[in-house]
Design a protein around this motif. Structure first.
Motif, PDB file in Angstrom:
ATOM      1  N   ALA A   1      15.582 -22.987  51.168  1.00 16.02           N
ATOM      2  CA  ALA A   1      15.851 -24.031  52.163  1.00 16.02           C
ATOM      3  C   ALA A   1      15.856 -25.409  51.515  1.00 16.02           C
ATOM      4  O   ALA A   1      16.677 -26.272  51.854  1.00 16.02           O
ATOM      5  N   LEU A   2      14.947 -25.637  50.573  1.00 14.45           N
ATOM      6  CA  LEU A   2      14.921 -26.925  49.872  1.00 14.45           C
ATOM      7  C   LEU A   2      16.150 -27.098  48.991  1.00 14.45           C
ATOM      8  O   LEU A   2      16.723 -28.192  48.924  1.00 14.45           O
ATOM      9  N   PHE A   3      16.572 -26.029  48.322  1.00 15.96           N
ATOM     10  CA  PHE A   3      17.787 -26.129  47.506  1.00 15.96           C
ATOM     11  C   PHE A   3      19.014 -26.369  48.386  1.00 15.96           C
ATOM     12  O   PHE A   3      19.934 -27.096  47.992  1.00 15.96           O
ATOM     13  N   ALA A   4      19.045 -25.766  49.568  1.00 14.72           N
ATOM     14  CA  ALA A   4      20.147 -26.028  50.497  1.00 14.72           C
ATOM     15  C   ALA A   4      20.154 -27.489  50.911  1.00 14.72           C
ATOM     16  O   ALA A   4      21.213 -28.136  50.949  1.00 14.72           O
ATOM     17  N   LEU A   5      18.991 -28.021  51.203  1.00 11.81           N
ATOM     18  CA  LEU A   5      18.873 -29.434  51.559  1.00 11.81           C
ATOM     19  C   LEU A   5      19.360 -30.325  50.431  1.00 11.81           C
ATOM     20  O   LEU A   5      20.049 -31.334  50.658  1.00 11.81           O
ATOM     21  N   ALA A   6      19.043 -29.930  49.206  1.00 11.95           N
ATOM     22  CA  ALA A   6      19.423 -30.724  48.028  1.00 11.95           C
ATOM     23  C   ALA A   6      20.919 -30.697  47.750  1.00 11.95           C
ATOM     24  O   ALA A   6      21.407 -31.474  46.926  1.00 11.95           O
TER      25      ALA A   6
ATOM     26  N   GLN B   1      18.302 -17.369  56.151  1.00 11.85           N
ATOM     27  CA  GLN B   1      17.406 -16.464  56.872  1.00 11.85           C
ATOM     28  C   GLN B   1      17.877 -15.013  56.808  1.00 11.85           C
ATOM     29  O   GLN B   1      17.072 -14.086  56.738  1.00 11.85           O
ATOM     30  N   SER B   2      19.190 -14.827  56.802  1.00 10.38           N
ATOM     31  CA  SER B   2      19.733 -13.468  56.797  1.00 10.38           C
ATOM     32  C   SER B   2      19.888 -12.893  55.400  1.00 10.38           C
ATOM     33  O   SER B   2      20.122 -11.688  55.249  1.00 10.38           O
ATOM     34  N   ARG B   3      19.752 -13.721  54.365  1.00 10.44           N
ATOM     35  CA  ARG B   3      20.020 -13.266  52.995  1.00 10.44           C
ATOM     36  C   ARG B   3      18.756 -13.140  52.125  1.00 10.44           C
ATOM     37  O   ARG B   3      18.771 -12.431  51.129  1.00 10.44           O
ATOM     38  N   PHE B   4      17.704 -13.859  52.480  1.00  8.93           N
ATOM     39  CA  PHE B   4      16.541 -13.936  51.597  1.00  8.93           C
ATOM     40  C   PHE B   4      15.277 -13.440  52.287  1.00  8.93           C
ATOM     41  O   PHE B   4      15.190 -13.396  53.514  1.00  8.93           O
ATOM     42  N   THR B   5      14.289 -13.078  51.466  1.00 13.73           N
ATOM     43  CA  THR B   5      13.009 -12.630  51.995  1.00 13.73           C
ATOM     44  C   THR B   5      12.234 -13.813  52.561  1.00 13.73           C
ATOM     45  O   THR B   5      12.523 -14.980  52.242  1.00 13.73           O
ATOM     46  N   HIS B   6      11.240 -13.498  53.363  1.00 12.49           N
ATOM     47  CA  HIS B   6      10.418 -14.550  53.972  1.00 12.49           C
ATOM     48  C   HIS B   6       9.773 -15.420  52.898  1.00 12.49           C
ATOM     49  O   HIS B   6       9.655 -16.641  53.057  1.00 12.49           O
TER      50      HIS B   6
END
Length: 291
Positions: free
Chosen positions: A163-168, A151-156
């Motif tokens: 978020a999906l790549f983080a989940l993966a 949330q603090s590093r990427f655009t909306h």
């Protein structure tokens, strides 16, 4: 398929299921989270082992031991700070050594790998594996920290895909089916709550919800970490989710067996043949289209 151990970015041991036995086996498979090694006495210890020892030391400090647990009711076994139950029943402690790690201890252990988890330039893709996942307290906490950092590093506009790549990047194995299902549900709930709070549509009918649910089902499995088999006595199969260079939304999926990590370390050949999945946008992985 022979997979380099360096593809796994970290080792976190929690869940309370005989940590000595689990860590002793899994530490042979996974590379430490950092090359630097703090020292415990005369023995050089990796950062990954450092996390394990923190867990063991804290368990001793809070006087939570297996003998005492067998004599107490679940509601009397509480974490020190927030009255959090650490066991479900004496029978489960006897049968499986099931003791859950309290939230304050999870937070303390994750602080040890905060740089890799939240601040590293490649933090989204940093891989974390929980060999005794329990009901997901580590998995959810890891996901939460990654999402907050995103949330603090990427655009909306970029947030849903990141978020999906983080989940993966988050993997887990849990021995007990009910715990595994709870862990999967809690991870999905954390993911949905995060996006919903940011005003990003993530209902059950959306692609991003279906993709998240699918990734969790692939990455968090019910099985035995020590044997590498699932409930049906079949090899545990996971997937690497490779980013496609030059296309931040696309992913290339490659399956591998959990046992192949051991075999790669020993220089053995893995005879498992991965399906050839087509490259697709990460919010379409649930389609499992073959190339």
């Amino acid at each position: 398929m022979k997979r380099s151990l360096r593809r796994v970015g970290g080792l976190l041991v929690g869940g309370g299921v005989e940590p000595h036995a689990v860590a002793g086996e899994v530490a042979k498979v996974l590379v430490p989270v950092a090359d630097t090694s703090p020292k415990f006495g005369k023995r050089t210890t990796s950062r990954a082992e450092c996390v394990l020892y923190t867990f063991i030391i804290e368990m001793r400090r809070t006087r939570v031991d297996m003998v005492a647990l067998r004599s107490l009711e679940p509601e009397t076994i509480l974490a020190a700070n927030d009255a959090e139950p650490l066991i479900k029943s004496r029978e489960r402690v006897d049968a499986y050594g099931e003791v859950f790690t309290p939230k304050y201890m999870v937070a303390s252990m994750l602080d040890l790998v905060q740089a890799e988890l939240e601040r590293d330039p490649e933090f989204v893709n940093k891989t974390f594996f929980e060999p005794a996942a329990g009901d997901g307290n580590f998995l959810v906490a890891i996901l939460h920290r990654k999402l907050v950092a995103i949330q603090s590093r990427f655009t909306h506009r970029e947030i849903p895909n990141e978020a999906l790549f983080a989940l993966a990047s988050i993997y887990g194995i849990e021995l007990l089916r009910d715990n595994c299902e709870i862990a999967q549900s809690l991870m999905l709930a954390e993911f949905v709550e995060f996006l919903t709070r940011l005003g990003i549509e993530c209902g059950p009918e959306t692609d991003i919800y279906c993709a998240a649910r699918h990734i969790i089902s692939v990455n968090v499995k019910c099985g035995n970490t020590l044997t590498g088999f699932n409930e049906q006595k079949e090899p545990l199969i996971f997937s690497w989710w490779h980013r496609v260079e030059g296309d931040s939304r696309s992913v290339c999926r490659e399956d591998f067996t959990f046992a192949s990590l051991r075999e790669a370390e020993a220089g053995l050949f893995d005879f498992f043949t991965s399906p050839d999945y087509a490259i697709c946008h990460i919010d379409q992985v649930q389609e499992e289209i073959l190339s």
